[in-house]
Design an enzyme around this catalytic site. Sequence first.
Site, PDB file in Angstrom:
ATOM      1  N   ASN A   1     -11.535  -3.508   7.010  1.00 62.37           N
ATOM      2  CA  ASN A   1     -10.022  -3.383   7.101  1.00 62.37           C
ATOM      3  C   ASN A   1     -10.265  -2.194   8.256  1.00 62.37           C
ATOM      4  OD1 ASN A   1      -7.571  -2.068   6.478  1.00 62.37           O
ATOM      5  ND2 ASN A   1      -8.372  -1.048   5.111  1.00 62.37           N
TER       6      ASN A   1
ATOM      7  N   HIS B   1      -8.165   1.445   8.932  1.00 66.96           N
ATOM      8  CA  HIS B   1      -7.742   2.772   7.292  1.00 66.96           C
ATOM      9  C   HIS B   1      -7.413   3.815   8.202  1.00 66.96           C
ATOM     10  CE1 HIS B   1      -5.793   4.483   4.300  1.00 66.96           C
ATOM     11  NE2 HIS B   1      -6.379   5.850   4.850  1.00 66.96           N
TER      12      HIS B   1
ATOM     13  N   ASP C   1     -14.451  -3.391  -0.719  1.00 66.00           N
ATOM     14  CA  ASP C   1     -14.306  -3.657  -1.798  1.00 66.00           C
ATOM     15  C   ASP C   1     -13.759  -3.822  -3.118  1.00 66.00           C
ATOM     16  OD1 ASP C   1     -14.287  -0.577  -2.046  1.00 66.00           O
ATOM     17  OD2 ASP C   1     -15.665  -0.307  -2.540  1.00 66.00           O
TER      18      ASP C   1
ATOM     19  N   ASP D   1      -9.502   1.302   0.295  1.00 66.74           N
ATOM     20  CA  ASP D   1      -9.998   2.351   1.069  1.00 66.74           C
ATOM     21  C   ASP D   1     -11.110   2.775   0.876  1.00 66.74           C
ATOM     22  OD1 ASP D   1      -8.050   1.245   2.941  1.00 66.74           O
ATOM     23  OD2 ASP D   1      -6.115   3.037   2.322  1.00 66.74           O
TER      24      ASP D   1
HETATM   25  C1  GRF Z   1      -2.897   0.739  10.799  1.00 70.01           C
HETATM   26  O1  GRF Z   1      -2.682   1.942  11.085  1.00 70.01           O
HETATM   27  C2  GRF Z   1      -4.056   0.482  10.222  1.00 70.01           C
HETATM   28  O2  GRF Z   1      -4.817   1.579  10.390  1.00 70.01           O
HETATM   29  C3  GRF Z   1      -2.920  -0.247   8.676  1.00 70.01           C
HETATM   30  O3  GRF Z   1      -1.575  -0.634   8.713  1.00 70.01           O
HETATM   31  C4  GRF Z   1      -1.397  -0.649  10.362  1.00 70.01           C
HETATM   32  C5  GRF Z   1      -1.618  -1.547  10.677  1.00 70.01           C
HETATM   33  O4  GRF Z   1      -0.766  -2.058  11.503  1.00 70.01           O
HETATM   34  N1  GRF Z   1      -4.027  -0.826   7.689  1.00 70.01           N
HETATM   35  P1  GRF Z   1      -0.519  -2.933  13.069  1.00 70.01           P
HETATM   36  O5  GRF Z   1       0.282  -3.713  12.283  1.00 70.01           O
HETATM   37  O6  GRF Z   1      -2.164  -3.742  13.378  1.00 70.01           O
HETATM   38  O7  GRF Z   1       0.721  -2.893  13.906  1.00 70.01           O
END
Ligand code: GRF
Length: 209
Positions: A109, A111, A143, A147
């Site tokens: 993921n 974040h 997990d 996050d």
């Molecule tokens: C990103 O900022 C990511 O960190 C978070 O959700 C956002 C997704 O943006 N988990 P996108 O859909 O890839 O433009």
Amino acid sequence: MSPLPLVVLVSGRGSNLRALQHAIERDECAARIAAVISDRPGCDALAFASECGLTTRVIRPKAFTNRAAWDLTLAKAIGEHEPGLVVLAGFMRIVGEAVLADCGARIVNVHPSLLPAFPGLGAPARALEAGVRITGCTIHLVDAGVDSGPILAQAALRVRDDEDAAALHRRIQALEHRLFPHVVDAVATGTLSLDGPRWADGVRSVLFE
Ligand code: GRF
């Protein structure tokens, strides 16, 4: 070496999906996107995937009587594509036990904070409220928590005095677009192991803006 098959899960704008696809097209990421799956019909990320001719599927939680049934269907749908890695690229739901245990691949993921600071929603705004001077993004293994999985890589930037949460998030996302394809490529080429010890010597797992 054959490219690492990815299943990418999306809910929104899809800028990270675009960054991955573009890196793959430029031969900067040794992967291929086997399928894009979303919980939200009509999101921009799905439209982009269709434009690129990628296989797409929508699995809406509302179509299921309970969360476990949705999760099981999602796990099966992911597994059908036999991914080497599952990529959450702006997927706005917590994946459940079935996906974690049975989808057939590890899950990563992205974040928009330097975890473990500011997990969950609204991370850039909360970073501003807290007055941090440095923030960024984190790529981590998924997990059962929010996050909370092991950190694989981070990229950092200095917070500007005059920026609001939207502007800060945009700058963080620019880092995400560089770091995420880099991490996926590292998994594909074996310079990053998901079972630890993680990074082969000399490989950068950190970017600074
Ligand atoms: C990103 O900022 C990511 O960190 C978070 O959700 C956002 C997704 O943006 N988990 P996108 O859909 O890839 O433009």
